[in-house]
Design a protein around this motif. Structure first.
Motif, PDB file in Angstrom:
ATOM      1  N   UNK A  11     -15.964 -70.217 -44.797  1.00 52.03           N
ATOM      2  CA  UNK A  11     -14.327 -70.656 -45.039  1.00 52.03           C
ATOM      3  C   UNK A  11     -12.896 -69.230 -45.852  1.00 52.03           C
ATOM      4  N   UNK A  12     -13.757 -69.585 -47.021  1.00 54.32           N
ATOM      5  CA  UNK A  12     -12.842 -67.809 -47.788  1.00 54.32           C
ATOM      6  C   UNK A  12     -12.525 -66.754 -46.311  1.00 54.32           C
ATOM      7  N   UNK A  13     -13.561 -66.434 -46.149  1.00 52.82           N
ATOM      8  CA  UNK A  13     -13.267 -64.653 -45.078  1.00 52.82           C
ATOM      9  C   UNK A  13     -11.805 -65.703 -44.279  1.00 52.82           C
ATOM     10  N   UNK A  17      -8.299 -64.059 -43.482  1.00 55.50           N
ATOM     11  CA  UNK A  17      -8.414 -62.960 -42.368  1.00 55.50           C
ATOM     12  C   UNK A  17      -6.655 -63.763 -41.451  1.00 55.50           C
ATOM     13  N   UNK A  18      -6.553 -64.636 -42.303  1.00 55.69           N
ATOM     14  CA  UNK A  18      -5.777 -65.837 -41.674  1.00 55.69           C
ATOM     15  C   UNK A  18      -4.542 -65.466 -42.809  1.00 55.69           C
ATOM     16  N   UNK A  22      -0.919 -63.089 -41.476  1.00 54.38           N
ATOM     17  CA  UNK A  22       0.498 -63.718 -41.593  1.00 54.38           C
ATOM     18  C   UNK A  22       1.260 -63.069 -42.595  1.00 54.38           C
ATOM     19  N   UNK A  23       0.814 -62.310 -43.390  1.00 54.90           N
ATOM     20  CA  UNK A  23       0.994 -61.067 -44.320  1.00 54.90           C
ATOM     21  C   UNK A  23       1.842 -59.287 -42.919  1.00 54.90           C
ATOM     22  N   UNK A  24       0.519 -59.530 -42.213  1.00 56.25           N
ATOM     23  CA  UNK A  24       1.363 -58.030 -41.136  1.00 56.25           C
ATOM     24  C   UNK A  24       2.444 -59.168 -39.931  1.00 56.25           C
ATOM     25  N   UNK A  25       2.343 -59.689 -40.184  1.00 52.52           N
ATOM     26  CA  UNK A  25       3.406 -60.604 -39.196  1.00 52.52           C
ATOM     27  C   UNK A  25       4.470 -60.839 -39.983  1.00 52.52           C
ATOM     28  N   UNK A  26       4.712 -61.446 -40.711  1.00 53.84           N
ATOM     29  CA  UNK A  26       5.863 -61.219 -41.696  1.00 53.84           C
ATOM     30  C   UNK A  26       6.475 -59.541 -42.228  1.00 53.84           C
TER      31      UNK A  26
END
Length: 177
Positions: A11-13, A17-18, A22-26
């Motif tokens: 869950x943490x991993x 990754x999510x 999200x940071x890359x997409x933004x």
């Protein structure tokens, strides 16, 4: 106990990754938006008839002289207005770069020579204009851009830091007055 620990790590991993995705997409969306905005400004200038007329007048001044002649002299009204129109365009572009609103690489690749020449050839006129108006901030961003691209290009570590910030360091700003 191992099953619960493994589920927690999964869950943490997954959350990490999510978040990275999200940071890359933004970041990518912002970069594409900056490029689009930069292209729009450059295209608007290239299709503006008044601006193109001013560019022709200024290129005659720049190509025929080592420095731009005194534009404050009588009979130089048209040339003075043309120089100020072109210099204001590059000042706007430099301010956008300095604030991180425009894509530096795109502007540098297409407008570097013209921006440098405008400041280099018109520096004496610009400094005189600053003295007459008692405003040290006139064409401040254009001078910053000239320093950045011609006099003192940023070192590699500064380029890396600017890449992380997604904008250039703005440098020392002149206080109005």
């Amino acid at each position: 106990m191992t099953i619960t620990l493994t589920t927690q790590w999964a869950a943490i991993i997954g959350a990490l990754l999510a978040t990275c995705g999200w940071l890359y997409t933004a970041r990518r969306a912002r970069a594409l938006s900056k490029k689009q905005q930069t292209v729009n400004v450059m295209l608007q200038a290239s299709f503006n008839a008044d601006y193109q007329k001013a560019v022709l007048i200024v290129s005659e001044l720049i190509n025929n002289n080592a420095k731009i002649p005194d534009l404050r002299a009588a009979g130089m009204e048209e040339k003075r207005a043309a120089f100020r129109r072109v210099a204001n365009h590059y000042e706007f572009m430099a301010a956008g770069l300095r604030n991180g609103d425009f894509d530096e690489r795109l502007i540098r690749d297409s407008e570097r020579g013209a921006a440098i020449q405008i400041f280099e050839k018109g520096e004496e006129y610009i400094r005189g204009l600053r003295n007459v108006r008692r405003r040290t901030t006139l064409y401040e961003h254009l001078e910053w851009l000239y320093d950045r691209w011609e006099r003192r290009p940023p070192p590699w570590w500064q380029c890396c830091a600017e890449w992380c910030l997604a904008r250039p360091f703005s440098g020392r700003r002149v206080k109005p007055g």
